[in-house]
Design a protein around this motif. Structure first.
Motif, mmCIF file in Angstrom:
data_model
loop_
_atom_site.group_PDB
_atom_site.id
_atom_site.type_symbol
_atom_site.label_atom_id
_atom_site.label_comp_id
_atom_site.label_asym_id
_atom_site.label_seq_id
_atom_site.Cartn_x
_atom_site.Cartn_y
_atom_site.Cartn_z
ATOM 1 N N TYR A 62 0.849 -1.157 0.275
ATOM 2 C CA TYR A 62 0.034 0.110 0.201
ATOM 3 C C TYR A 62 0.785 1.238 -0.084
ATOM 4 N N LEU A 63 0.836 2.234 -0.546
ATOM 5 C CA LEU A 63 0.671 3.382 -0.749
ATOM 6 C C LEU A 63 0.193 4.521 0.116
ATOM 7 N N ILE A 64 0.977 5.271 1.050
ATOM 8 C CA ILE A 64 0.408 6.914 1.181
ATOM 9 C C ILE A 64 1.283 7.633 1.052
ATOM 10 N N SER A 65 0.733 8.960 0.019
ATOM 11 C CA SER A 65 1.460 9.755 0.018
ATOM 12 C C SER A 65 1.381 11.083 -0.946
ATOM 13 N N VAL A 66 1.321 12.177 -1.390
ATOM 14 C CA VAL A 66 1.319 13.776 -1.901
ATOM 15 C C VAL A 66 1.420 12.980 -3.561
ATOM 16 N N ASP A 67 0.837 13.995 -4.258
ATOM 17 C CA ASP A 67 0.916 13.472 -5.554
ATOM 18 C C ASP A 67 2.143 13.653 -5.604
ATOM 19 N N THR A 68 3.464 13.298 -5.933
ATOM 20 C CA THR A 68 4.560 12.421 -5.975
ATOM 21 C C THR A 68 4.895 11.278 -8.042
ATOM 22 N N GLY A 69 5.986 11.296 -8.038
ATOM 23 C CA GLY A 69 6.236 10.421 -9.539
ATOM 24 C C GLY A 69 5.867 9.073 -8.983
ATOM 25 N N GLN A 70 6.009 8.778 -7.608
ATOM 26 C CA GLN A 70 5.830 7.886 -6.528
ATOM 27 C C GLN A 70 4.299 7.300 -6.829
ATOM 28 N N VAL A 71 3.361 7.833 -6.693
ATOM 29 C CA VAL A 71 2.116 7.902 -6.905
ATOM 30 C C VAL A 71 1.955 7.628 -8.732
ATOM 31 N N HIS A 72 2.230 7.667 -9.401
ATOM 32 C CA HIS A 72 2.321 7.662 -11.123
ATOM 33 C C HIS A 72 2.599 6.326 -11.013
ATOM 34 N N ILE A 73 3.901 5.329 -10.739
ATOM 35 C CA ILE A 73 5.032 4.365 -10.877
ATOM 36 C C ILE A 73 3.606 3.597 -9.862
ATOM 37 N N CYS A 74 3.074 3.464 -8.826
ATOM 38 C CA CYS A 74 2.468 2.602 -8.003
ATOM 39 C C CYS A 74 0.669 3.134 -8.599
ATOM 40 N N ASP A 75 0.434 3.874 -9.094
ATOM 41 C CA ASP A 75 -0.255 3.081 -9.989
ATOM 42 C C ASP A 75 -0.131 2.351 -11.439
ATOM 43 N N ILE A 76 0.897 2.488 -11.867
ATOM 44 C CA ILE A 76 1.028 1.665 -13.110
ATOM 45 C C ILE A 76 0.443 0.210 -12.445
ATOM 46 N N LEU A 77 1.742 0.082 -11.640
ATOM 47 C CA LEU A 77 1.739 -1.324 -11.452
ATOM 48 C C LEU A 77 0.198 -1.870 -9.688
#
Length: 107
Positions: A62-77
């Motif tokens: 699970y990821l908890i984040s503000v809007d970062t590139g990490q969010v987009h990577i986790c969305d892809i995955l």
């Protein structure tokens, strides 16, 4: 803001000792995360490799984040995520996979 994220992670780690919490940062960020790591609270500093970031992300439950590139990577995955973003930013992604499928709140 970084202090608030660190405090949140520390509180979550204390409250939920069976789960691992990781604060993510990158090598050239001027705000480095300095925490006392414990059994279930760690810091991951990414080097300049996108491959290592994708590998790290693929291991998340699970990821908890503000809007970062990490969010987009986790969305892809397809890593489930709680993303804290401003409503204006949320509207930009309204028709993508970030749409309010399961409900959510933009602040």
């Amino acid at each position: 803001m970084p202090r608030q994220w660190i405090n949140l992670a520390q509180n979550l780690a204390l409250t939920y000792p069976r789960y691992l919490f990781v604060l993510l940062n990158f090598k050239h960020n001027t705000l480095q995360i300095n925490i006392d790591e414990s059994k279930n609270l760690k810091s991951f500093v990414n080097d300049e490799s996108i491959a290592s970031l994708f590998y790290f992300s693929s291991k998340l439950d699970y990821l908890i984040s503000v809007d970062t590139g990490q969010v987009h990577i986790c969305d892809i995955l397809q890593v489930p995520s709680l993303v804290l973003i401003h409503e204006i930013v949320a509207n930009r992604f309204g028709n993508s996979s970030y749409a309010n499928v399961g409900g959510g709140i933009a602040i």
